[in-house]
Design a protein around this motif. Structure first.
Motif, short mmCIF file in Angstrom:
data_model
loop_
_atom_site.label_atom_id
_atom_site.label_comp_id
_atom_site.label_asym_id
_atom_site.label_seq_id
_atom_site.Cartn_x
_atom_site.Cartn_y
_atom_site.Cartn_z
N SER A 68 0.82 -1.21 0.00
CA SER A 68 0.00 0.00 0.00
C SER A 68 0.86 1.26 0.00
O SER A 68 1.75 1.42 -0.83
N ALA A 69 0.60 2.20 0.93
CA ALA A 69 1.30 3.48 0.94
C ALA A 69 2.82 3.31 1.06
O ALA A 69 3.58 4.12 0.54
N TYR A 70 3.25 2.25 1.74
CA TYR A 70 4.69 2.01 1.89
C TYR A 70 5.36 1.82 0.54
O TYR A 70 6.38 2.45 0.23
N ILE A 71 4.81 0.93 -0.29
CA ILE A 71 5.45 0.64 -1.57
C ILE A 71 5.38 1.83 -2.52
O ILE A 71 6.31 2.10 -3.28
N TYR A 72 4.28 2.60 -2.47
CA TYR A 72 4.16 3.77 -3.32
C TYR A 72 5.22 4.81 -2.96
O TYR A 72 5.82 5.44 -3.83
N LEU A 115 9.51 8.51 -3.33
CA LEU A 115 10.30 9.44 -2.51
C LEU A 115 11.55 8.82 -1.91
O LEU A 115 12.38 9.55 -1.36
N GLY A 116 11.69 7.53 -1.97
CA GLY A 116 12.91 6.94 -1.47
C GLY A 116 12.72 6.08 -0.24
O GLY A 116 11.65 6.02 0.36
N GLU A 117 13.82 5.43 0.15
CA GLU A 117 13.77 4.36 1.14
C GLU A 117 13.44 4.82 2.55
O GLU A 117 12.59 4.23 3.23
N MET A 158 9.60 4.86 7.12
CA MET A 158 8.86 5.53 8.19
C MET A 158 7.36 5.42 7.97
O MET A 158 6.58 5.28 8.93
N ILE A 159 6.92 5.47 6.70
CA ILE A 159 5.50 5.30 6.41
C ILE A 159 5.08 3.87 6.75
O ILE A 159 4.03 3.63 7.37
N GLY A 160 5.88 2.89 6.34
CA GLY A 160 5.57 1.50 6.67
C GLY A 160 5.57 1.25 8.16
O GLY A 160 4.69 0.56 8.70
N GLY A 207 5.48 10.93 18.03
CA GLY A 207 6.89 11.25 17.93
C GLY A 207 7.78 10.18 18.55
O GLY A 207 8.85 9.86 18.03
N VAL A 208 7.33 9.62 19.66
CA VAL A 208 8.09 8.54 20.31
C VAL A 208 8.16 7.32 19.39
O VAL A 208 9.23 6.70 19.23
N TRP A 209 7.05 6.98 18.76
CA TRP A 209 7.03 5.83 17.86
C TRP A 209 7.94 6.07 16.66
O TRP A 209 8.65 5.17 16.21
N ILE A 210 7.93 7.30 16.12
CA ILE A 210 8.80 7.64 14.99
C ILE A 210 10.27 7.52 15.40
O ILE A 210 11.12 7.03 14.64
N ALA A 211 10.59 7.97 16.63
CA ALA A 211 11.97 7.87 17.12
C ALA A 211 12.41 6.40 17.20
O ALA A 211 13.54 6.05 16.82
N LEU A 212 11.53 5.53 17.66
CA LEU A 212 11.85 4.09 17.70
C LEU A 212 12.09 3.55 16.28
O LEU A 212 12.98 2.73 16.06
N GLY A 213 11.27 4.02 15.34
CA GLY A 213 11.44 3.60 13.96
C GLY A 213 12.78 4.01 13.39
O GLY A 213 13.42 3.24 12.65
#
Length: 621
Positions: free
Chosen positions: A94-98, A103-105, A110-112, A562-568
């Protein structure tokens, strides 16, 4: 030092899609009808049965109808974007592969990563809502028993009042069903989705018999919360439309993705929009919004109108709807993990396919375990908070991806693929020369200035497609700033304070200028499959609505996000960036390129030494 110098290239490397778009390790077994019912089942459930009463009672009043319309419009625009990209890239993710293709890896990861949180929290929230609805029907016996014999003490928010073991059991059962294969999941979903639609029709038809228009006029009027209440309600009601991207995520299991994805996406969204609006109209006309019981809004509304027997029909229908929604959620998440693991961005174990069922069985089991853990410990309110911000962010990125791809010139590979698709039975000699020249001319214009704006000579110096892409990014960033000023400076705007007026005007002008910078360029409109109409207007409108609704969410939600994004980011830089399969492709290309150039007789001196070095290294190994 070298690692730091090539870091931007690593972060921005884009995924190359194989020419055989229909190739997959999964089993293609889903028809258009299966996919449509999967989309309907993924959306019509906890949202309509739970959120309608909550938003009407606590946020928007009878104007919850408008909140559902706004959220539905935003979802419909996002669905069009998903439909076009899904036909272009019929791959799981879905949005991850698009995003990976566009836009790049790093942004794609981060979207995935963000989508995994969406679906984990979504699965847990739906299971928790299912358990609560069932518990209400049997007189809250589950809650009372658990608190008395299991819960040591009452937990504090965001943890739940009591550990919901029944929700865990439900997730285990759904996980087993999903593990049996896409065909089995589809049949199970189709049955329960059909039953749910019958119950919705019953609620609307019977409920409107008790309609009283005074419930929209008294008790503070139709919109007691004003416009702010309507838009805050819309941000929450977005949860009722989460789930249609299960269609795009199932792309590798669809028999005919080019037809099925757009048809199923549009039909399922329209059916869901009509159902949500119809149910909210019915509820707010049946009883005053102040008398709504949020935990069981529809059964209680029938009870208040003297039809206690109807509450059991509604309750069972709600359970049907929430079952299909949970099924759609637990069906989608393993496929996102599968897509990311197949690219090397997550652990390889998530890419393993069961030889008999042809599903990512490890990802399915792990997804069920994590969602069950969240359902046991966290409250429904805390789980729902994660959903809206993640979903809106994903929808925004999909619209950005679509715009960038529309203004990006086709590569030679894409040209060859399109030529093969459009003229598979004819040789080049049979194609008129003028038609070839016209096709090449159209392709060369993509991303370049329109004829009427060629006087802007300074823009012709840039690579085609780069100026629109830059304007798309700038426009989105300033939309966020503009939405924040409008939302948090509403009082200052009403008081005509100078700072608020100046900020709004300046930010608005930048957004308009960026949008104009997009419009003056040619975009790719020669698409043989489904395409979004009115580009760039509809995708830009989708971006703005998503951004505005995102800003309505609380700062606590942003903090947790933001915390979840930092873990990612920790996961990406510690594992994904080193195991990326695209990285290996780039390394192979870089190694082979000198050999190919030397064979073509270019730069013999330097390239020969590089080639010799490369060959010596190979021999040494």
């Amino acid at each position: 030092m070298a690692g730091c110098s090539d870091l931007p290239d690593k972060l921005l490397r884009r995924k190359t899609v194989d020419a055989n778009l229909m190739g997959t390790r999964l089993k293609r077994c889903l028809s258009t009808l299966d996919l449509t019912l999967l989309g309907i089942g993924g959306m019509i459930g906890a949202g309509v049965y739970v959120l309608t009463g909550t938003v009407a009672k606590n946020i928007a009043g009878p104007a919850v109808v408008v909140s559902f319309l706004i959220a539905g419009a935003a979802s419909f625009l996002a669905a069009l974007n998903f439909a076009e990209l899904g036909t272009k890239v019929p791959k799981a993710g879905s949005a991850y592969i698009y995003t990976y293709v566009t836009l790049g890896e790093f942004i794609a990861f981060m979207i995935g990563w963000n989508m995994t949180l969406d679906y984990l929290a979504g699965g847990a929230a739906i299971a928790r809502a299912w358990s609560g609805y069932f518990d209400q029907l049997i007189g809250f016996r589950i809650r009372n028993f658990t608190i008395e014999y299991i819960a040591v003490k009452t937990l504090e928010f965001p943890l739940a009042e009591f550990p919901d073991l029944f929700a865990l059991l439900l997730i285990i059962l759904i996980t087993v069903c999903v593990s049996l294969g896409a065909a089995v999941s589809s049949k199970f979903n189709s049955l329960f989705a059909s039953l749910n639609l019958c119950v919705l029709l019953f609620v609307i038809c019977v409920g409107l018999y008790f309609a009283d228009i005074s419930n929209w006029k008294d008790y503070g009027g139709f919109a007691p919360g004003g416009f702010s209440g309507i838009f805050r309600g819309a941000a929450v009601c977005f949860f009722a439309y989460v789930g249609f991207d299960v269609i795009a995520s199932s792309a590798e299991e669809i028999e005919n993705p080019g037809l099925s994805i757009p048809v199923a996406t549009v039909v399922s969204l329209v059916v869901t929009l009509v159902a949500n609006v119809g149910m909210s109209v019915t509820l707010t006309l049946m009883i005053p919004y102040t008398a709504i019981e949020p935990e069981a809004a529809f059964p209680d509304a029938f009870f208040q109108n003297g039809l206690p027997w109807a509450q059991y029909i509604v309750g069972v229908g709600a359970l049907f709807g929430m079952t299909t929604t949970l099924l759609g959620t637990m069906f989608t998440l393993p496929r996102i993990l599968f897509a990311m693991a197949s690219d090397g961005l997550l652990f390889d174990v998530f890419a393993k396919i069961h030889p008999n069922t042809k599903v990512p069985v490890v990802g399915t089991i792990v997804s069920g375990a994590l969602a069950g853990f969240l359902a046991v410990l966290f409250s429904l309110e805390a789980l729902v908070e994660f959903l809206s911000i993640g979903t809106l962010t994903s929808y925004t990125m999909v619209a950005i991806n679509l715009l960038i791809l529309r203004y990006r010139p086709r590569s030679e590979t894409q040209e060859n693929q399109i030529n093969c698709d459009e003229g598979s039975d004819e040789s080049d000699e049979n194609v008129p020369l003028c038609a070839k020249e016209e096709q090449l001319h159209k392709s060369s214009d993509i991303g370049s200035l329109k004829t009427h704006f060629r006087f802007l000579h300074f823009l012709t110096k840039f690579k085609p497609g780069s100026v629109p892409a830059f304007n798309i990014v700038i426009m989105t960033l300033f939309m966020f700033a503009l939405a924040a000023v409008i939302t948090y400076g509403a009082g200052s705007l009403k008081s005509v304070e100078a700072w608020a007026i100046i900020c709004t005007v300046v930010l608005g002008l930048v957004v308009l200028l960026s949008f104009s910078g997009i419009c003056i360029h040619n975009h790719d409109n020669d698409i043989p499959t489904f395409k979004v109409p009115m580009v760039p207007y509809l995708p830009v409108l989708s971006i703005f609505i998503n951004v505005y609704l995102t800003v309505q969410l609380s700062y606590v939600t942003w903090t947790r996000f933001g915390v979840w994004i930092a873990l990612g980011m920790i996961v990406y830089f510690s594992y994904s960036i080193r195991h990326s399969k695209e990285a290996h492709k780039y390394e192979e290309d870089d190694s082979i390129k000198p050999i190919m150039q030397n064979q073509n007789g270019s730069d013999d001196g330097i390239l020969k030494s590089e080639t010799d070095s490369f060959l010596d290294k190979d021999e040494g190994d």
